[in-house]
Design a protein around this motif. Structure first.
Motif, short mmCIF file in Angstrom:
data_model
loop_
_atom_site.label_atom_id
_atom_site.label_comp_id
_atom_site.label_asym_id
_atom_site.label_seq_id
_atom_site.Cartn_x
_atom_site.Cartn_y
_atom_site.Cartn_z
N GLU A 283 17.49 10.18 -8.29
CA GLU A 283 16.20 9.78 -9.10
C GLU A 283 15.24 9.03 -7.67
OE1 GLU A 283 16.28 7.78 -12.33
OE2 GLU A 283 18.16 8.54 -13.30
N HIS A 285 11.87 6.42 -7.66
CA HIS A 285 10.95 5.78 -8.27
C HIS A 285 10.27 4.84 -7.28
CE1 HIS A 285 12.81 6.51 -12.13
NE2 HIS A 285 13.72 6.28 -11.53
N GLU A 289 9.07 -0.53 -9.88
CA GLU A 289 9.89 -0.40 -11.07
C GLU A 289 11.42 -0.74 -10.97
OE1 GLU A 289 9.87 3.95 -12.61
OE2 GLU A 289 8.16 4.08 -11.24
N VAL A 293 15.13 0.00 -12.98
CA VAL A 293 16.07 0.64 -12.52
C VAL A 293 17.44 -0.05 -12.17
CG1 VAL A 293 16.99 1.60 -10.13
CG2 VAL A 293 14.74 1.97 -10.74
N ARG A 296 18.83 -0.29 -15.87
CA ARG A 296 19.49 0.96 -16.13
C ARG A 296 20.90 1.39 -15.43
NH1 ARG A 296 16.44 5.49 -14.16
NH2 ARG A 296 17.96 6.61 -15.48
N LEU A 302 22.58 5.42 -14.38
CA LEU A 302 22.19 6.09 -13.22
C LEU A 302 23.26 7.09 -12.94
CD1 LEU A 302 20.31 3.32 -10.96
CD2 LEU A 302 19.49 5.06 -12.49
N THR A 306 19.51 6.25 -6.15
CA THR A 306 18.14 6.38 -6.50
C THR A 306 17.40 5.53 -5.53
OG1 THR A 306 18.89 6.01 -8.79
CG2 THR A 306 16.70 5.12 -8.11
N LEU A 308 13.92 3.91 -3.96
CA LEU A 308 12.49 3.34 -4.46
C LEU A 308 11.77 3.45 -3.14
CD1 LEU A 308 15.27 1.22 -5.83
CD2 LEU A 308 13.06 1.09 -7.38
#
Length: 310
Positions: A283, A285, A289, A293, A296, A302, A306, A308
């Motif tokens: 993911e 983001h 956010e 995150v 989650r 997740l 992820t 960012l």
């Protein structure tokens, strides 16, 4: 600049996306314009104050221990780096981190970013890649032909561990949910156990592995049951719940505390650029956010790594 900071320890509500002073390069440092950082559970533990005794931070604190970006300023005494260099690093956890537009970092921990993937995406490599590499080779001494179980292969560290173990010539069994199973097979696992269907111990009862790499947060009792899957004289390595201190049968128990290592990180980058190691991003983001995150992630929602971005 904009940054995510917390002014007190607590739940994710303490994270604020706000203005902060842009750092400057002290001697031995460079300033990086951040292209991306990645989520790591250590950031949650530090935010909660759970690591205050061993990793005290000065408040307000900017989280983010993975960074990928471009050098914009070079401090006194730094050689080998120039403005415009694309770099990655595993940052000191007690310093202000990469959840910001700019971060100042020690030049000694830098590695050149891989050129074969998007710069922001390469922020998944430092902590995840180094944890996997150090667990497999520094702690377990994994070699070609050995059998290894990667428990928790669907996460970021697990993905790198499966790839590195398979590339070494080890025979890889992995645990993953149905959502991650296809990706884990593609990364090199010969067998994937669906832990949502049955317990790992039951699914693999009677099997023995030279190395069991434990990447899942479990109770000590659950971790201890995995010892039955380790062959006599084998190694149980955990990045999470410690294994029993003296399990018998000549089994070695190792706990991984990942360390920043620019040489090892450079080696991982070379593997990426050679097509031997895939950087997988689940993911992406906006940095603003980050609180969502983290929530989650704590809720187990997740998959993989992820990214960012500021």
């Amino acid at each position: 600049m904009k940054a995510v900071r917390f002014h007190s320890h607590g739940d994710s509500s303490v994270l604020r996306y706000e203005d902060a002073a842009t750092p400057t390069a002290a001697p031995g440092q460079v300033v990086i314009r951040v292209a991306g950082t990645s989520f790591n559970f250590l950031d949650v533990a530090i935010r909660l104050g759970a690591m205050a005794d061993v990793m005290p931070v000065t408040l307000p604190h900017i989280p983010g221990i993975d960074v990928a970006g471009v050098v914009t300023e070079v401090g006194d005494g730094v050689s080998g780096w120039s403005a415009g260099d694309a770099v990655i690093a595993f940052l000191p956890a007690t310093d202000d981190g990469a959840a910001a537009e700019y971060v100042a970092v020690p030049a000694a921990i830098l590695a050149r970013a891989p050129h074969s993937v998007a710069l922001a995406d390469s922020a998944t490599l430092p902590v995840g890649g180094l944890t996997a590499r150090q667990a497999l080779f520094d702690h377990a001494g994994l070699t070609s032909g050995q059998r290894i179980l990667v428990n928790g292969a669907g996460g970021g560290v697990g993905g790198y561990a499966v790839q590195l173990a398979a590339a070494t010539g080890a025979k890889v069994t992995a645990t993953a949910s149905p959502r991650s199973a296809e990706r884990v097979r593609a990364q090199g696992a010969e067998r994937v156990v669906d832990y949502t269907e049955t317990s790992v111990e039951d699914a693999l009862a009677g099997d023995r592995f030279d190395v069991v790499l434990h990447l899942v947060r479990t109770s000590p009792e659950e971790a201890a049951r995995l010892i039955d899957l380790v062959a006599d004289g084998g190694t149980f390595v955990s990045t999470t719940t410690p294994g029993p201190a003296d399990p018998g049968r000549g089994i070695h128990v190792q706990q991984v505390f990942v360390r920043s290592d620019a040489d090892q990180l450079t080696e991982l980058v070379a593997r990426v650029d050679a097509g031997e190691l895939t950087v997988d991003v689940a993911e992406r983001h906006a940095l603003s956010e980050l609180a969502a995150v983290q929530d989650r992630a704590v809720a187990g929602q997740l998959l993989g790594k992820t990214i960012l971005t500021p």
